[in-house]
Motif scaffolding. Structure first.
Motif, PDB file in Angstrom:
ATOM      1  N   PHE A 160      37.328  39.258  32.354  1.00  0.00           N
ATOM      2  CA  PHE A 160      36.401  40.360  32.082  1.00  0.00           C
ATOM      3  C   PHE A 160      36.182  41.271  33.283  1.00  0.00           C
ATOM      4  N   LYS A 161      36.890  40.989  34.382  1.00  0.00           N
ATOM      5  CA  LYS A 161      36.696  41.780  35.600  1.00  0.00           C
ATOM      6  C   LYS A 161      35.202  41.827  35.976  1.00  0.00           C
TER       7      LYS A 161
ATOM      8  N   PRO B  30      34.199  43.245  27.996  1.00  0.00           N
ATOM      9  CA  PRO B  30      35.481  42.875  28.614  1.00  0.00           C
ATOM     10  C   PRO B  30      36.379  44.086  28.844  1.00  0.00           C
ATOM     11  N   ALA B  31      37.000  44.095  29.997  1.00  0.00           N
ATOM     12  CA  ALA B  31      37.865  45.214  30.350  1.00  0.00           C
ATOM     13  C   ALA B  31      39.272  44.913  29.878  1.00  0.00           C
ATOM     14  N   ALA B  34      44.475  44.524  33.758  1.00  0.00           N
ATOM     15  CA  ALA B  34      44.427  45.307  34.988  1.00  0.00           C
ATOM     16  C   ALA B  34      45.411  46.456  34.959  1.00  0.00           C
ATOM     17  N   ALA B 265      37.145  41.322  40.549  1.00  0.00           N
ATOM     18  CA  ALA B 265      36.312  42.224  39.744  1.00  0.00           C
ATOM     19  C   ALA B 265      36.223  43.608  40.370  1.00  0.00           C
TER      20      ALA B 265
END
Lengths: 315, 546
Positions: A160-161, B30-31, B34, B265
């Motif tokens: 989830f960074k 949630p991202a 990357a 993060a």
């Protein structure tokens, strides 16, 4: 009740004295002292270490050191950290609220979870949901806390960074950031603790629901919510209060690993660091503070007992 | 029971509440996976932005008089808001040389005992109480150096500095006279211990702990013990146009998982000193990450109690040299993040330091033969002390070493001790073997390591080794300074003696990894003498895009 409270408060005095003597002696039995650590760099001349001991008062007879320190404590001065030179009261005052916050949140979370799981398991005894929740409780009881914390922080970042915001902020500075920092740690601790309470609550509920007055309540035609929550739970929860009180005591002692992983400058870290450098004054002040808090906490639990159960009377 | 459906709803609602709480605690949604790092830019430095750095330790004090030389975290903070006379420069930390910083240039007397430093005029202290932005003068350094050399200083700075006198010549010039020639003197001068704390600061209430006076590129504006140090740009920094950054924040994060999570993060920009394990983990999970390996100042050796049998026997010590599988040890204890070393680090080749290929290799038969010659044909039992407060650097190597020693017949039982107990036992000689910092690969000059570690009165002689010929050679190479060619034969003879005597077994130099986010520019990782990578490059650092 008031006489009971006063008696308990008076009993605190010999307890605190015993704790003070015990911790004073225990830290001095541990090998190594702070002077050796400060002078541990081999480039420091050996003779200077003795001067350092003298400056810190460590060269005096042990009984002199004790009475000097304890006399200060009785005068309200917890002394200064031997490592940083800062007042111990300030160091403890900075760290304790952080741990209080984590502990109370963790207790709240564990109580809510335990309430739900304990009640469901009791009223659905020997059903698949009961088995499932009991297995879940065992898993939570068995899993090492640091492992769960590491999973949360590692997969939080990987998937989830997300990581807790850097640099601890108090709830008065920034409540939202504070919540993001403290809540993950509190949830981890809550999950670890709820299993004990849930199992205790399930046991108590199973005993209580078989009592005659519960059968009478059903016979009167009362609704399930009233019977379970209004009658059964109210009686079953009393032993749970003791367990929650004990848990709070454990949490206030500091969860050093959880605090370290989540970057929370709490009481556990403070004591751990003090022990790591043999900071006698800070260790003694911290343990004494903890002893007083735990005695007060036990007293509060007993008073709460009396409030919850009118049959209990302290003389 | 009645109303089963009702309870099911209650349970479902409660479950939703908990999930919601977790989501709230989780912060943003949630991202996606990357994204690739931005391409490196050859553009001009961009002003602005805040750089966030995570370091593993926390300063015990901001006053070097209290913190001493061993507090890496104190260095990190001091290096950011203060500056020394010289800094390291060079294409990598193995070949670093002293370069001007607060000192514009310096002179060394022909006898090598006196250093005259000429300050840059116009360097301003930061405009905060108690110095209130006045100019840095020679008197500030004179005060600081004399304070560190005070007889009451319990810390290593005094003996390392080994100063006879320090006095101002004029407003911008001062001279330091040392008690003996110190070929590596400038290496000490580059250390943050010698960044001055002015008289007004020391004499103000709270001293250097509460009053943060510096001439560096950033002003320390907030310091929360065990949490963070926050700096903002120094508007009157002497190097006009710098620093590029508006602010720097250093976070003290002892837990490696927390540091990695914050870096992954994106909330941390730089990790100046990480192990190989952490380096590998980050490389897999952060695209475009910039990683530079650097030499730490942490050189481990198998330390032997030379006053106790059987380690007072040279043959036994030589046997230990052939008992260790060094590459295997580096792999198992450091995950491959280290390099072999002899009594001088390999980059001192011109001084006679053995290269890695020429260092002793594991030879079990030879080790057993030497033990037999020493009178221990069946090996012997002993103990090895493990410092549980230093597992990453030394503690993790103990178990592999024990297994290797067993192969040659040495049965070593592990005795665990936390850091204070370890120090106490070492100081009282209450140990047989341990792994500790016995060597230094500090660049610049071999005198820094050889004299400190192996002369009888050497300030870093943890082994308690004493050899009259070594002492003579130390003196001879010092006296020959600054003639390098005259010094070399003495250094080479010292190495020959040490390699024969084996006062300790050199194991490895730990590699430190210096990790930056893709958007960090200009922060080349030249090793600071105390190992705080890259922090001296902060004035030249900027953020490309975040």
């Amino acid at each position: 009740m008031y006489r009971y409270i006063i008696r308990r408060l008076l009993m605190m005095i010999p307890v605190i004295l015993l704790v003070a003597v015990a911790i004073f002696l225990i830290v001095r039995v541990m090998p190594g002292d702070i002077a050796e650590l400060i002078a541990s760099d081999p480039r420091v001349e050996q003779g200077l270490m003795e001067d350092l001991r003298g400056q810190l008062g460590l060269d005096r007879p042990i009984y002199v050191q004790f009475f000097s320190w304890f006399g200060q404590v009785l005068a309200g001065d917890l002394g200064k950290s031997m490592w940083t030179g800062q007042p111990c009261a300030g160091e403890i005052g900075r760290a304790l609220p952080v741990t209080f916050e984590i502990a109370f949140l963790a207790i709240a979370i564990s109580a809510i979870l335990a309430l739900i799981v304990g009640v469901i398991c009791a009223i659905r005894q020997d059903t698949p949901i009961d088995y499932f929740l009991r297995v879940l409780s065992i898993i939570c009881l068995s899993a090492p806390g640091f492992w769960i914390a590491l999973l949360v922080i590692t997969f939080g970042a990987l998937w989830f960074k997300w990581a807790p915001p850097l640099g601890f902020r108090s709830p008065f500075e920034d409540p939202f950031v504070n919540l993001q920092q403290v809540l993950p740690a509190a949830i981890v601790l809550g999950i670890l603790l709820f299993a004990v309470v849930a199992r205790m609550l399930r046991s108590s509920m199973l005993e209580v629901v078989r009592e005659d007055y519960i059968r009478t309540a059903w016979a009167k035609g009362l609704g399930e919510r009233v019977v379970v929550l209004g009658h059964a739970l109210r009686n079953a929860i009393i032993p749970t209060v003791t367990v929650l009180g004990n848990q709070l005591g454990v949490l206030l002692g500091g969860s050093v690993i959880i605090e370290t992983i989540f970057g929370l400058p709490g009481f556990g870290q403070l004591i751990y660091k003090a022990i790591s450098v043999r900071d006698y004054t800070l260790i003694q002040a911290s343990v004494l503070t903890m002893a007083i808090l735990l005695v007060m906490l036990n007293l509060l639990v007993d008073i709460l007992y009396a409030c919850l159960d009118p049959r209990i009377r302290y003389e | 029971m009645r109303n089963k459906a009702h309870f099911s709803k209650v349970s479902a609602f409660a479950a939703c509440l908990m999930i919601s709480a977790l989501v709230l605690a989780s912060g943003p949604t949630p991202a996606p996976a990357a994204t690739p790092a931005p391409a490196p830019s050859a553009a001009e430095p961009k002003p602005g932005g805040t750089l966030r750095i995570g370091i593993r330790t926390t300063p015990p004090s901001l006053d070097t008089f209290v913190a001493g030389l061993t507090a890496t975290a104190t260095y990190a903070v001091l290096k950011t808001f203060n500056q020394t006379l010289v800094r390291w420069d060079g294409k990598n930390d193995r070949e670093a040389v002293a370069a001007p910083l607060a000192a514009k240039f310096w002179e060394v007397s022909p006898d090598g005992l006196t250093y005259i430093f000429h300050l840059r005029p116009g360097i301003k202290w930061q405009n905060a109480a108690p110095v209130m932005g006045r100019e840095l003068t020679a008197d500030d350094f004179v005060y600081h150096f004399n304070r560190l050399s005070d007889q009451n200083n319990k810390h290593a700075a005094r003996t390392t500095l080994d100063m006879k006198s320090c006095e101002a010549v004029d407003k911008y010039t001062f001279k330091v006279t040392t008690n003996q020639k110190a070929p590596g003197f400038l290496a000490y001068v580059a250390g943050s211990t010698l960044a001055p704390a002015p008289k007004e600061t020391i004499e103000a209430a709270g001293g250097a702990e509460k009053n943060w006076s510096g001439t560096g590129a950033f002003i320390l504006v907030e310091y929360v013990r065990d949490v963070k140090a926050v700096f903002k740009k120094h508007p009157d920094y002497w190097d006009k146009g710098k620093p590029y950054l508006d602010a720097v924040e250093i976070y003290f994060m002892p837990d490696p998982a927390a540091r990695l999570a914050a870096f992954r993060a994106g909330t941390l920009d730089v990790l100046p000193s990480e192990s190989k394990t952490n380096r590998d983990a980050i490389e897999k999970s952060v695209p475009g990450v910039q990683i530079q390996d650097g030499v730490s100042m942490l050189e481990a050796g198998l330390l032997l109690n030379l006053k106790k049998s059987p380690f007072d026997n040279k043959k036994v010590r030589q046997a230990l040299l052939y008992a260790i599988d060094y590459d295997g040890l580096i792999q198992s204890a450091l995950d491959g993040g280290g390099m072999r070393t002899g009594y001088l680090a390999p980059w001192f080749a011109e001084w006679g330091a053995k290269q890695v290929a020429d260092l002793p290799k594991r030879d079990v038969a030879k080790a057993k033969t030497l033990l037999a010659e020493a009178g221990f044909p069946g090996g012997f039992k002993t103990t090895i002390m493990q410092n549980t407060g230093n597992m990453e650097f030394a503690g993790n190597a103990i178990e592999p070493v024990v297994a290797m020693l067993k192969d040659v017949g040495i049965d070593a039982t592990i005795v665990q001790a936390d850091n204070p107990s370890f120090i106490s036992k070492w100081r009282t000689g209450n140990y047989d073997m341990t792994i500790w910092t016995c060597f230094t690969g500090r660049p610049y000059d071999p005198d820094n390591s050889l004299r400190q570690q192996w002369s009888t009165k050497g300030a870093g002689n943890v082994a308690g080794y004493s050899n009259a010929r070594i002492d003579e050679l130390v003196k001879a190479q010092q006296d020959a300074f600054p003639d390098k060619e005259k010094r070399k034969p003495f250094i080479k003879e010292m190495l020959t003696i040490l390699e024969d005597e084996v006062p300790a077994v050199p194991l490895y130099i730990m590699t430190n990894y210096y990790i930056k986010q893709p958007w960090v520019r200009g922060m080349e990782g030249i090793a600071d003498p105390q190992g705080a990578f890259g922090l001296q490059a902060l004035p030249y650092t900027w953020i490309e895009k975040k």
